[in-house]
Design a protein around this motif. Structure first.
Motif, PDB file in Angstrom:
ATOM      1  N   LEU A  89      45.749  49.350  34.311  1.00  0.00           N
ATOM      2  CA  LEU A  89      44.357  47.886  34.546  1.00  0.00           C
ATOM      3  C   LEU A  89      45.411  46.307  34.028  1.00  0.00           C
ATOM      4  CD1 LEU A  89      42.653  49.118  31.123  1.00  0.00           C
ATOM      5  CD2 LEU A  89      42.066  49.056  33.505  1.00  0.00           C
ATOM      6  N   SER A  90      46.324  46.824  34.128  1.00  0.00           N
ATOM      7  CA  SER A  90      47.820  44.992  34.307  1.00  0.00           C
ATOM      8  C   SER A  90      47.916  44.599  35.876  1.00  0.00           C
ATOM      9  CB  SER A  90      48.848  45.469  33.206  1.00  0.00           C
ATOM     10  OG  SER A  90      48.324  45.731  32.463  1.00  0.00           O
ATOM     11  N   ALA A  91      47.831  46.206  35.957  1.00  0.00           N
ATOM     12  CA  ALA A  91      48.540  46.226  37.426  1.00  0.00           C
ATOM     13  C   ALA A  91      46.568  45.574  38.243  1.00  0.00           C
ATOM     14  CB  ALA A  91      48.581  47.468  38.430  1.00  0.00           C
ATOM     15  N   ARG A  92      46.242  45.977  38.236  1.00  0.00           N
ATOM     16  CA  ARG A  92      44.560  45.652  38.743  1.00  0.00           C
ATOM     17  C   ARG A  92      44.255  44.437  38.796  1.00  0.00           C
ATOM     18  NH1 ARG A  92      39.313  49.417  37.107  1.00  0.00           N
ATOM     19  NH2 ARG A  92      40.708  51.348  37.952  1.00  0.00           N
ATOM     20  N   LEU A  93      44.713  44.343  37.540  1.00  0.00           N
ATOM     21  CA  LEU A  93      44.207  42.975  36.983  1.00  0.00           C
ATOM     22  C   LEU A  93      45.759  41.556  37.552  1.00  0.00           C
ATOM     23  CD1 LEU A  93      42.515  40.599  34.582  1.00  0.00           C
ATOM     24  CD2 LEU A  93      44.603  41.338  33.383  1.00  0.00           C
ATOM     25  N   MET A  94      46.357  42.372  37.458  1.00  0.00           N
ATOM     26  CA  MET A  94      47.083  41.697  38.559  1.00  0.00           C
ATOM     27  C   MET A  94      47.346  41.462  39.716  1.00  0.00           C
ATOM     28  SD  MET A  94      49.585  40.208  36.508  1.00  0.00           S
ATOM     29  CE  MET A  94      51.170  40.627  35.487  1.00  0.00           C
ATOM     30  N   GLN A  95      46.183  42.551  40.790  1.00  0.00           N
ATOM     31  CA  GLN A  95      46.102  41.735  42.021  1.00  0.00           C
ATOM     32  C   GLN A  95      44.769  41.541  42.018  1.00  0.00           C
ATOM     33  OE1 GLN A  95      46.321  46.771  43.071  1.00  0.00           O
ATOM     34  NE2 GLN A  95      48.798  46.567  43.282  1.00  0.00           N
ATOM     35  N   THR A  96      43.843  42.104  41.770  1.00  0.00           N
ATOM     36  CA  THR A  96      42.341  41.990  42.271  1.00  0.00           C
ATOM     37  C   THR A  96      41.880  40.423  41.071  1.00  0.00           C
ATOM     38  OG1 THR A  96      41.112  42.263  40.293  1.00  0.00           O
ATOM     39  CG2 THR A  96      41.051  43.634  42.851  1.00  0.00           C
ATOM     40  N   GLY A  97      42.575  40.142  39.793  1.00  0.00           N
ATOM     41  CA  GLY A  97      42.134  39.148  38.700  1.00  0.00           C
ATOM     42  C   GLY A  97      40.989  39.483  37.937  1.00  0.00           C
ATOM     43  N   TYR A  98      40.815  40.440  37.516  1.00  0.00           N
ATOM     44  CA  TYR A  98      39.422  41.320  37.327  1.00  0.00           C
ATOM     45  C   TYR A  98      40.080  43.008  37.166  1.00  0.00           C
ATOM     46  CZ  TYR A  98      36.836  40.402  41.129  1.00  0.00           C
ATOM     47  OH  TYR A  98      36.493  40.709  42.016  1.00  0.00           O
ATOM     48  N   ILE A  99      39.725  43.370  35.657  1.00  0.00           N
ATOM     49  CA  ILE A  99      40.080  44.733  35.441  1.00  0.00           C
ATOM     50  C   ILE A  99      38.807  45.833  36.358  1.00  0.00           C
ATOM     51  CG2 ILE A  99      39.686  46.604  33.524  1.00  0.00           C
ATOM     52  CD1 ILE A  99      40.868  44.305  31.728  1.00  0.00           C
ATOM     53  N   ASN A 100      37.585  45.450  36.191  1.00  0.00           N
ATOM     54  CA  ASN A 100      36.344  45.942  36.640  1.00  0.00           C
ATOM     55  C   ASN A 100      37.055  46.319  38.658  1.00  0.00           C
ATOM     56  OD1 ASN A 100      35.785  46.000  34.437  1.00  0.00           O
ATOM     57  ND2 ASN A 100      34.151  44.829  34.981  1.00  0.00           N
ATOM     58  N   GLY A 101      37.834  45.522  39.518  1.00  0.00           N
ATOM     59  CA  GLY A 101      37.985  45.959  40.502  1.00  0.00           C
ATOM     60  C   GLY A 101      37.035  44.927  41.183  1.00  0.00           C
ATOM     61  N   PRO A 102      36.551  44.983  42.652  1.00  0.00           N
ATOM     62  CA  PRO A 102      36.026  44.248  43.392  1.00  0.00           C
ATOM     63  C   PRO A 102      35.035  44.249  42.661  1.00  0.00           C
ATOM     64  CG  PRO A 102      36.886  45.865  44.715  1.00  0.00           C
ATOM     65  CD  PRO A 102      37.295  46.167  42.913  1.00  0.00           C
ATOM     66  N   GLU A 103      33.589  43.409  43.019  1.00  0.00           N
ATOM     67  CA  GLU A 103      32.751  43.198  43.404  1.00  0.00           C
ATOM     68  C   GLU A 103      31.795  43.434  43.742  1.00  0.00           C
ATOM     69  OE1 GLU A 103      31.409  39.585  42.273  1.00  0.00           O
ATOM     70  OE2 GLU A 103      32.364  38.261  40.408  1.00  0.00           O
ATOM     71  N   ASN A 104      32.130  42.811  45.557  1.00  0.00           N
ATOM     72  CA  ASN A 104      31.326  44.323  46.617  1.00  0.00           C
ATOM     73  C   ASN A 104      32.384  44.967  47.035  1.00  0.00           C
ATOM     74  OD1 ASN A 104      28.540  42.730  46.176  1.00  0.00           O
ATOM     75  ND2 ASN A 104      29.294  41.080  47.244  1.00  0.00           N
ATOM     76  N   PRO A 105      32.346  46.407  47.352  1.00  0.00           N
ATOM     77  CA  PRO A 105      33.528  47.178  47.449  1.00  0.00           C
ATOM     78  C   PRO A 105      32.880  47.713  49.214  1.00  0.00           C
ATOM     79  CG  PRO A 105      31.522  48.147  46.478  1.00  0.00           C
ATOM     80  CD  PRO A 105      31.617  47.189  45.916  1.00  0.00           C
ATOM     81  N   GLN A 106      32.213  46.913  49.615  1.00  0.00           N
ATOM     82  CA  GLN A 106      31.682  47.304  50.672  1.00  0.00           C
ATOM     83  C   GLN A 106      32.411  46.111  51.522  1.00  0.00           C
ATOM     84  OE1 GLN A 106      27.276  46.589  50.213  1.00  0.00           O
ATOM     85  NE2 GLN A 106      27.140  48.642  50.421  1.00  0.00           N
TER      86      GLN A 106
END
Length: 130
Positions: free
Chosen positions: A113-130
């Motif tokens: 979760l920390s790595a995802r927060l550092m890469q994308t800026g939020y924990i839940n992942g990208p808002e639009n995966p398309q």
């Protein structure tokens, strides 16, 4: 010394009975239609359980010093079971292993979760995966 235990047992039974009685009297407003008593049910029921524990402990203390309880207990009741040391050691090792596994899984989730927060800026992942 026997009188001291009997006094303690009688005191526990008396105060436990009073605690059960006062807890039962205080618990009755919970059953009414007044919504402001709803959150109090655990706090009000606590004296009932504490009183029941005190009555049980007091009764056992009073019974422990009676001669008929010592006559009717068999000597095999107080004997340790076979291999109880190995049993408790096995339980401790199992508890240690489960604690270590739980720590590793928690650490892995935290790192992911920390790595995802550092890469994308939020924990839940990208808002639009398309």
């Amino acid at each position: 010394m026997k009188g001291l235990y009997q006094a303690a047992g009688r005191t526990l039974v008396t105060l436990g009975g009073l605690s059960i009685f006062s807890g039962a009297i205080a618990f009755f407003p919970v059953f009414s239609c007044k919504l402001w008593y709803t959150g109090w049910s655990v706090w009000i029921a606590c004296p009932i359980w504490n009183g029941a524990l005190a009555v049980t402990a007091g009764s056992l203390v009073l019974l422990a010093h009676r001669e008929w309880t010592q006559r009717h207990l068999f000597p095999s009741v107080c004997v340790d079971p076979l291999h109880y040391e190995e049993y408790h050691l096995t339980l401790q090792v199992l508890d240690l292993c489960l604690s270590l596994i739980l720590f590793c899984v928690s650490l892995a989730v935290f790192i992911k979760l920390s790595a995802r927060l550092m890469q994308t800026g939020y924990i839940n992942g990208p808002e639009n995966p398309q």
